[in-house]
Scaffold this motif. Sequence first.
Motif, short mmCIF file in Angstrom:
data_model
loop_
_atom_site.label_atom_id
_atom_site.label_comp_id
_atom_site.label_asym_id
_atom_site.label_seq_id
_atom_site.Cartn_x
_atom_site.Cartn_y
_atom_site.Cartn_z
N GLY A 173 75.26 56.56 20.36
CA GLY A 173 74.75 57.80 19.76
C GLY A 173 73.33 58.09 20.18
N ASN A 174 72.66 57.09 20.71
CA ASN A 174 71.29 57.27 21.19
C ASN A 174 71.23 57.50 22.70
OD1 ASN A 174 70.18 56.83 18.60
ND2 ASN A 174 70.35 54.60 18.88
N GLY A 175 72.41 57.51 23.34
CA GLY A 175 72.43 57.71 24.79
C GLY A 175 71.95 59.11 25.18
N LYS A 176 71.44 59.22 26.36
CA LYS A 176 70.91 60.50 26.84
C LYS A 176 72.03 61.53 26.98
CE LYS A 176 68.25 62.55 30.61
NZ LYS A 176 67.60 62.30 31.94
N LYS A 177 71.79 62.74 26.48
CA LYS A 177 72.77 63.82 26.60
C LYS A 177 72.70 64.41 28.01
CE LYS A 177 72.12 65.16 21.75
NZ LYS A 177 71.68 66.25 20.84
N ILE A 178 73.84 64.40 28.69
CA ILE A 178 73.84 64.94 30.05
C ILE A 178 74.67 66.23 30.16
CG2 ILE A 178 73.44 62.71 31.13
CD1 ILE A 178 76.41 62.50 31.68
N ALA A 179 75.53 66.47 29.17
CA ALA A 179 76.34 67.69 29.18
C ALA A 179 76.84 67.98 27.78
CB ALA A 179 77.51 67.55 30.15
N LYS A 180 77.32 69.18 27.59
CA LYS A 180 77.85 69.56 26.28
C LYS A 180 79.19 70.27 26.43
CE LYS A 180 75.39 74.00 26.04
NZ LYS A 180 74.46 74.83 25.24
N MET A 181 80.00 70.15 25.39
CA MET A 181 81.30 70.82 25.38
C MET A 181 81.49 71.56 24.07
SD MET A 181 83.89 68.00 27.03
CE MET A 181 83.65 66.83 25.69
N GLU A 182 82.32 72.59 24.12
CA GLU A 182 82.73 73.29 22.92
C GLU A 182 84.17 72.91 22.61
OE1 GLU A 182 82.26 77.40 23.81
OE2 GLU A 182 80.07 77.35 23.80
N ASN A 183 84.61 73.24 21.41
CA ASN A 183 86.00 72.97 21.05
C ASN A 183 86.93 73.67 22.05
OD1 ASN A 183 85.64 71.36 18.78
ND2 ASN A 183 85.44 73.11 17.41
N GLY A 184 87.90 72.90 22.56
CA GLY A 184 88.83 73.46 23.54
C GLY A 184 88.51 73.11 24.97
N ASP A 185 87.32 72.54 25.23
CA ASP A 185 87.00 72.08 26.57
C ASP A 185 87.76 70.77 26.84
OD1 ASP A 185 85.36 74.22 26.86
OD2 ASP A 185 83.47 73.11 26.68
N ALA A 186 88.12 70.57 28.09
CA ALA A 186 88.94 69.41 28.43
C ALA A 186 88.18 68.40 29.29
CB ALA A 186 90.20 69.85 29.16
N VAL A 187 88.65 67.15 29.23
CA VAL A 187 88.07 66.07 30.03
C VAL A 187 89.20 65.26 30.64
CG1 VAL A 187 86.07 65.92 28.49
CG2 VAL A 187 88.03 64.40 28.14
N ASN A 188 88.89 64.54 31.70
CA ASN A 188 89.79 63.53 32.26
C ASN A 188 89.27 62.17 31.83
OD1 ASN A 188 91.55 65.25 33.62
ND2 ASN A 188 90.20 65.36 35.40
N ILE A 189 90.13 61.38 31.23
CA ILE A 189 89.72 60.05 30.77
C ILE A 189 89.76 59.07 31.93
CG2 ILE A 189 90.30 58.15 29.22
CD1 ILE A 189 91.52 60.21 27.33
N ILE A 190 88.64 58.41 32.16
CA ILE A 190 88.57 57.47 33.28
C ILE A 190 88.24 56.05 32.84
CG2 ILE A 190 87.97 59.23 34.98
CD1 ILE A 190 85.05 58.51 34.67
N GLY A 191 88.04 55.85 31.53
CA GLY A 191 87.75 54.50 31.04
C GLY A 191 87.43 54.49 29.56
N ASN A 192 87.10 53.30 29.05
CA ASN A 192 86.75 53.13 27.64
C ASN A 192 85.55 52.19 27.53
OD1 ASN A 192 89.12 54.44 25.98
ND2 ASN A 192 90.09 53.27 27.61
N SER A 193 84.81 52.32 26.44
CA SER A 193 83.71 51.40 26.19
C SER A 193 84.27 50.06 25.70
CB SER A 193 82.77 51.99 25.13
OG SER A 193 83.46 52.14 23.90
N LYS A 194 83.46 49.04 25.71
CA LYS A 194 83.92 47.72 25.31
C LYS A 194 84.34 47.68 23.84
CE LYS A 194 81.23 45.12 28.72
NZ LYS A 194 80.18 44.08 28.93
N ASP A 195 83.63 48.41 23.00
CA ASP A 195 83.97 48.38 21.57
C ASP A 195 85.11 49.33 21.24
OD1 ASP A 195 82.83 50.89 21.74
OD2 ASP A 195 81.08 50.41 20.52
N GLY A 196 85.55 50.15 22.20
CA GLY A 196 86.67 51.05 22.00
C GLY A 196 86.36 52.32 21.24
N ASN A 197 85.10 52.52 20.87
CA ASN A 197 84.72 53.71 20.10
C ASN A 197 84.33 54.89 20.98
OD1 ASN A 197 85.11 52.46 17.58
ND2 ASN A 197 83.06 51.51 17.70
#
Length: 445
Positions: A173-197
Amino acid sequence: MNRTHWVKTAAGLGAACFITIGMGFSGTDASAMTNAGVLDNYYDAGVSVGAGTSSDSTVLDMAGVDNAQVNVTAATQAAISTGAAVSTQAAVSTGAAVGTQAAISTGTAVSTSQAVTMQSGTEKYSKEDALAKKAANKEKAEKKKKALDKKWKNTAVAVSKDDVINIRKSPSGNGKKIAKMENGDAVNIIGNSKDGNWVKVKSGKAKGYVWKKSLIKGGVKVEKLADKYATTYAELKDSVDVLNLRKKKSLSASIVTQLKDDDVCTVIKEGEKWLKVRVNGRKGYVARKYTDTYRKFDTATILDTKKKQAASEDAAEETLSFSKSDEKLGNQIVNYALKFVGNPYVWGGTSLTKGADCSGFVMSVYQKFGYSLPHSSASQANCGKKVDIKDLQPGDLVFYRHGSRIGHVVMYIGDGKAVEAMGKKWGIVKSNLNYSRAYCARRII
């Protein structure tokens, strides 16, 4: 003289029935006398009644009795002479009482147990039909799910109570913001964090981490969200070169304009046979059977995008500088154009890095060398000087015809090959020159 003849029968009740034949009677007896006279005539003919004769109904018919009061079947033939009891079958013929078993056999009556069995069988079949239908529906749903999972593989949609969903450089939650999305914007999932959150994603040109609970994935769920958020586009089928954009939903309606194979339409409304679309700043209808449709979600917006993209493009073009003293100008132009192979196609675009259409691509390439060309393939076909297709040199422009008009331009690079902004599906590519579609060629330098 009175004569009485007795005919014994056991038709149903076994009682003796007789017909009295007499003369000189009146009233009720007169009726009997009439029948007796008939029988007398029969006996006078020399025929006797007994075993071996034809059936009694035949005897009476031969005697001329049309309205005989007795109707006995052939099964009683022997009984008439012997006095034997008439069988149950005869009883059926004479209308006498019928046993329960016979009634069941003829369908006159059905026992309670039979009715219960029939009802039970009907219920059994109904239950089996319902189970079969349920199984078929389940199989259909499974096939649909698999198809949608394949269609939206690794795709997730941003949905959150917050108006903005951030893409961060690190899974925190403290990571640097590099982009923003609105509801309905899509992403491609390429991985997961170690804690899974957190989920590592790519959306547009942004790549980073998104809070897992802000995304919805799964083919069926994404398909439903597409109905709400995605934009539908239409392109001409590969087999179609030109398609009319009409003012109304009719083949006889006036033509607004003609679309070429690299035009992309935004679908406003879908119908069974027609699509209402917006393309090149115009609205109208196209016949659906000549198009392929697809839906696309919006993607993330990179923060400070204008400054970063402008700087990135300038840096890219600086690294692609050329030296006029090294090669002939035509080859220099070709080598410069080939640097942008792999970049996207964007209708109406002129950017060599962010995207361009066919005429925008060659226009921007030549602009770098000090040549000004219009942003239209049909107009570019009047620039420079005419060249025969068989005399092409690197850097020459070759124009393809769609129907009766020019609709596409490529740059010849030598050895029967070209470089071009082919279309939305392909982007800027190196290709084989299509001599069969080549309409004319122009040399700009």
